[in-house]
Design an enzyme around this catalytic site. Structure first.
Site, PDB file in Angstrom:
ATOM      1  N   PHE A 122      40.070   0.485  14.526  1.00 45.69           N
ATOM      2  CA  PHE A 122      39.323   0.787  13.562  1.00 45.69           C
ATOM      3  C   PHE A 122      39.928  -0.027  12.300  1.00 45.69           C
ATOM      4  O   PHE A 122      41.250   0.385  11.920  1.00 45.69           O
ATOM      5  CB  PHE A 122      39.187   2.180  13.148  1.00 45.69           C
ATOM      6  N   PHE A 155      48.240  -1.674   8.943  1.00 48.47           N
ATOM      7  CA  PHE A 155      48.317  -0.419   9.597  1.00 48.47           C
ATOM      8  C   PHE A 155      47.421   0.130  10.701  1.00 48.47           C
ATOM      9  O   PHE A 155      46.991   1.413  10.749  1.00 48.47           O
ATOM     10  CB  PHE A 155      48.563   1.019   8.616  1.00 48.47           C
ATOM     11  N   THR A 157      45.894   1.170  13.950  1.00 49.71           N
ATOM     12  CA  THR A 157      46.494   1.919  15.032  1.00 49.71           C
ATOM     13  C   THR A 157      45.977   1.360  16.388  1.00 49.71           C
ATOM     14  O   THR A 157      44.814   1.020  16.246  1.00 49.71           O
ATOM     15  CB  THR A 157      46.139   3.391  15.009  1.00 49.71           C
ATOM     16  N   ARG A 269      68.762  32.477  20.425  1.00 48.13           N
ATOM     17  CA  ARG A 269      69.833  32.129  19.578  1.00 48.13           C
ATOM     18  C   ARG A 269      70.218  33.441  18.997  1.00 48.13           C
ATOM     19  O   ARG A 269      69.532  34.257  18.244  1.00 48.13           O
ATOM     20  CB  ARG A 269      69.511  31.146  18.325  1.00 48.13           C
ATOM     21  N   GLN A 280      64.443  39.916   9.749  1.00 49.41           N
ATOM     22  CA  GLN A 280      63.273  40.073   8.981  1.00 49.41           C
ATOM     23  C   GLN A 280      62.770  38.409   8.221  1.00 49.41           C
ATOM     24  O   GLN A 280      61.691  38.271   8.105  1.00 49.41           O
ATOM     25  CB  GLN A 280      62.973  41.056   7.930  1.00 49.41           C
ATOM     26  N   GLY A 340      67.975  25.849  12.344  1.00 42.89           N
ATOM     27  CA  GLY A 340      69.250  25.322  11.493  1.00 42.89           C
ATOM     28  C   GLY A 340      69.805  23.918  11.885  1.00 42.89           C
ATOM     29  O   GLY A 340      68.760  23.113  12.083  1.00 42.89           O
ATOM     30  N   GLU A 364      43.732   8.725   8.076  1.00 41.72           N
ATOM     31  CA  GLU A 364      41.974   9.105   7.944  1.00 41.72           C
ATOM     32  C   GLU A 364      41.866   9.951   6.761  1.00 41.72           C
ATOM     33  O   GLU A 364      41.237  10.777   6.506  1.00 41.72           O
ATOM     34  CB  GLU A 364      42.130   9.902   9.261  1.00 41.72           C
TER      35      GLU A 364
HETATM   36  N1  COS Z   1      28.848  10.059   5.160  1.00 43.52           N
HETATM   37  C1  COS Z   1      27.817   9.073   4.725  1.00 43.52           C
HETATM   38  N2  COS Z   1      27.670   8.356   3.519  1.00 43.52           N
HETATM   39  C2  COS Z   1      28.578   8.572   2.791  1.00 43.52           C
HETATM   40  C3  COS Z   1      29.572   9.293   2.909  1.00 43.52           C
HETATM   41  C4  COS Z   1      29.828  10.272   4.184  1.00 43.52           C
HETATM   42  N3  COS Z   1      30.590  11.039   4.643  1.00 43.52           N
HETATM   43  N4  COS Z   1      30.746   9.319   2.032  1.00 43.52           N
HETATM   44  C5  COS Z   1      29.948   8.543   1.124  1.00 43.52           C
HETATM   45  N5  COS Z   1      28.845   7.999   1.570  1.00 43.52           N
HETATM   46  C6  COS Z   1      28.157   7.147   0.891  1.00 43.52           C
HETATM   47  C7  COS Z   1      27.776   7.492  -0.514  1.00 43.52           C
HETATM   48  O1  COS Z   1      26.746   8.119  -0.449  1.00 43.52           O
HETATM   49  C8  COS Z   1      27.450   6.414  -1.242  1.00 43.52           C
HETATM   50  O2  COS Z   1      26.342   5.870  -0.778  1.00 43.52           O
HETATM   51  P1  COS Z   1      25.286   5.292  -2.184  1.00 43.52           P
HETATM   52  O3  COS Z   1      25.971   4.179  -2.689  1.00 43.52           O
HETATM   53  O4  COS Z   1      23.948   4.882  -1.279  1.00 43.52           O
HETATM   54  O5  COS Z   1      25.028   6.383  -3.099  1.00 43.52           O
HETATM   55  C9  COS Z   1      28.453   5.380  -0.671  1.00 43.52           C
HETATM   56  O6  COS Z   1      28.778   5.955   0.665  1.00 43.52           O
HETATM   57  C10 COS Z   1      29.866   5.254  -1.496  1.00 43.52           C
HETATM   58  O7  COS Z   1      30.490   6.332  -1.526  1.00 43.52           O
HETATM   59  P2  COS Z   1      31.289   7.051  -2.858  1.00 43.52           P
HETATM   60  O8  COS Z   1      30.531   6.515  -4.187  1.00 43.52           O
HETATM   61  O9  COS Z   1      31.666   8.274  -2.670  1.00 43.52           O
HETATM   62  O10 COS Z   1      32.511   5.789  -2.706  1.00 43.52           O
HETATM   63  P3  COS Z   1      33.913   5.669  -3.308  1.00 43.52           P
HETATM   64  O11 COS Z   1      34.262   4.340  -3.684  1.00 43.52           O
HETATM   65  O12 COS Z   1      33.847   6.505  -4.478  1.00 43.52           O
HETATM   66  O13 COS Z   1      34.908   6.257  -2.337  1.00 43.52           O
HETATM   67  C11 COS Z   1      36.128   7.943  -0.584  1.00 43.52           C
HETATM   68  C12 COS Z   1      34.919   7.535  -1.520  1.00 43.52           C
HETATM   69  C13 COS Z   1      37.279   7.961  -2.082  1.00 43.52           C
HETATM   70  C14 COS Z   1      36.012   9.466  -0.506  1.00 43.52           C
HETATM   71  C15 COS Z   1      36.451   6.796   0.016  1.00 43.52           C
HETATM   72  O14 COS Z   1      36.771   5.549  -0.186  1.00 43.52           O
HETATM   73  C16 COS Z   1      37.443   7.201   1.167  1.00 43.52           C
HETATM   74  O15 COS Z   1      37.567   8.393   2.024  1.00 43.52           O
HETATM   75  N6  COS Z   1      38.724   6.801   1.152  1.00 43.52           N
HETATM   76  C17 COS Z   1      39.602   7.215   1.859  1.00 43.52           C
HETATM   77  C18 COS Z   1      39.821   6.107   3.056  1.00 43.52           C
HETATM   78  C19 COS Z   1      40.620   6.608   4.360  1.00 43.52           C
HETATM   79  O16 COS Z   1      40.510   7.683   4.657  1.00 43.52           O
HETATM   80  N7  COS Z   1      41.349   5.482   4.716  1.00 43.52           N
HETATM   81  C20 COS Z   1      42.212   6.120   5.926  1.00 43.52           C
HETATM   82  C21 COS Z   1      42.051   4.845   6.680  1.00 43.52           C
HETATM   83  S1  COS Z   1      41.199   4.724   8.227  1.00 43.52           S
HETATM   84  S2  COS Z   1      42.296   5.497   9.562  1.00 43.52           S
END
Ligand code: COS
Length: 383
Positions: A122, A155, A157, A269, A280, A340, A364
């Site tokens: 991903f 990064f 995986t 141990r 405790q 320990g 994630e």
């Molecule tokens: N399911 C479906 N749609 C979603 C959703 C979900 N869980 N979360 C957000 N959306 C949709 C929103 O509804 C919005 O849609 P509209 O533009 O039509 O309103 C759109 O996606 C954008 O959402 P949002 O405005 O919340 O986006 P942000 O840029 O503010 O980001 C976070 C939201 C911070 C939550 C997101 O960027 C995030 O999860 N970041 C972490 C990324 C991550 O986990 N990385 C790990 C690496 S992958 S292993």
């Protein structure tokens, strides 16, 4: 939802036995060689472990979320590297195709992912875009019946092993945020893809991550997931909703393993003339860990059941991921403490687990991102 308790029990027992008899005895080897042995991979394939969550019509076992977390509780009891190897095919590497792909895309990729013939990754994170995933810079420019991809993913995986990548890239540079992003299925063999050096990680030896670099990579236009531009960010978020529950379940399994090992150690141990488990202050650490694991397990099961009912579990998945991963680190810390000095040397598994589980609070979506998701959903629901 558990469709047939008897069938699930058989699968759980089989995999639990596999963990105890095959995986746990090979943990040290994996840590030393930084690789999952081929014969273990072959056994995982035979057991159907690459396709646990892929529907039966695409040759997987089609587990529901509740069934999946029950299995992951078991897989969590051994080195996370084993789970990581099958994790992308069961999660972030396949779910985008499963949830939003066209029937043709599903038919083409899912059976190969289910059998383990093909590994998937991903590709969301980039050098300048981690928590702020919507700011990603990788571009996909339409050119006839292809898109041309340029950018670097970080990064990633299983990238060294994967044969197919789900890549989030910006198809519309006019839209800076999430609306300009599309998700692509990109075959590893496409010219222009190179891999960076394997990352030297703090833990999880045997699980590999590296950069994936796209230079003028021509991807057929029909490789956009679902054939629709501009919804790739939403696909990624849906993938993560599910992935976060999976990581929460993994944290429960890992914490149970660490606590089991530690209880055994504390009962053997002796200090001050008796087993340290009699003291405790040690008991307090054991009991706090037990209660927190139990709480996490209940959260994971509840969220999984709600997801199986078709409810939106974005909040519950983030709550479970935040609570269970933080719990897991606290348990790891207490378990090192109870061991320990022995907990600080590699003779005992707890030293390795302490480093391995640290990642759970980061990938994630960090704990801080889960807090943002939870609070934002609360405010939105109250408006
Ligand atoms: N399911 C479906 N749609 C979603 C959703 C979900 N869980 N979360 C957000 N959306 C949709 C929103 O509804 C919005 O849609 P509209 O533009 O039509 O309103 C759109 O996606 C954008 O959402 P949002 O405005 O919340 O986006 P942000 O840029 O503010 O980001 C976070 C939201 C911070 C939550 C997101 O960027 C995030 O999860 N970041 C972490 C990324 C991550 O986990 N990385 C790990 C690496 S992958 S292993």
């Amino acid at each position: 939802m558990i469709r047939d308790p008897e069938t699930l029990n058989i699968l759980t027992d089989t995999l639990s036995q596999f963990v105890d008899e095959v995986l746990i005895p090979r943990e040290q080897e994996v840590a030393e060689t930084d690789a999952i042995p081929q014969d273990v991979i072959d056994q995982m394939k035979e057991l159907g472990m690459f396709g646990l969550t892929i529907p039966e019509e695409y040759d997987g076992l089609g587990l529901t979320m509740e069934e999946e977390v029950n299995i992951v509780f078991q897989l969590g009891r051994t080195s996370p590297a084993f789970r990581s190897y099958i994790g992308t095919n069961n999660g972030i590497g396949s779910i985008g195709i499963l949830l939003d792909g066209t029937e043709e895309q599903k038919q083409h990729y899912l059976p190969k992912l289910a059998s383990g013939e093909l590994l998937s990754s991903f590709c969301l994170t980039e050098p300048d875009s981690g928590s702020d995933a919507a700011s990603l810079k990788t571009t996909a420019v339409r050119d006839g019946d292809h898109y041309v991809l340029n950018g670097t993913k970080r990064f990633i995986t299983n990238a060294p092993e994967a044969g197919v990548y789900t890549v989030m890239a910006r198809t519309n540079p006019e839209i800076k945020g999430s609306g300009g992003i599309s998700a692509f299925i990109v075959d590893r063999s496409t010219p222009g893809i190179t891999l960076g050096k394997p990352d030297q990680k703090m833990g999880q030896k045997g699980a590999h991550t590296c950069d994936v670099i796209f230079e003028n990579v021509r991807v057929p236009a029909d490789h956009i997931i679902g054939g629709v531009e501009g919804v790739g960010f939403k696909t990624a978020m849906k993938v993560l909703d599910k992935g976060r529950l999976h990581i929460a379940a993994l944290s429960v399994g890992a914490a149970e393993r660490m606590l089991d090992d530690t209880l055994k150690y504390a009962m053997e141990r002796k200090q001050f003339g008796q087993p340290i488990a009699n003291f405790q202050l040690v008991q307090a650490m054991l009991a706090d860990s037990k209660a927190e694991i139990y709480a996490s397990r209940c959260m994971v099961l509840d969220a999984a059941r709600k997801r199986d009912e078709g409810l939106n579990v974005s909040t519950e998945a983030s709550c479970a991921k935040m609570f269970a991963t933080e719990m897991c680190s606290r348990v790891a810390d207490r378990c090192v403490q109870i061991h320990g000095g022995a907990g600080y040397v590699s003779e005992y598994a707890i030293e390795r687990f302490y480093r391995d589980v640290r990642l759970f609070r980061i990938y994630e979506g960090t704990t801080q991102i889960q807090q943002i998701v939870i609070a934002r959903n609360m405010i939105r629901d109250a408006e």
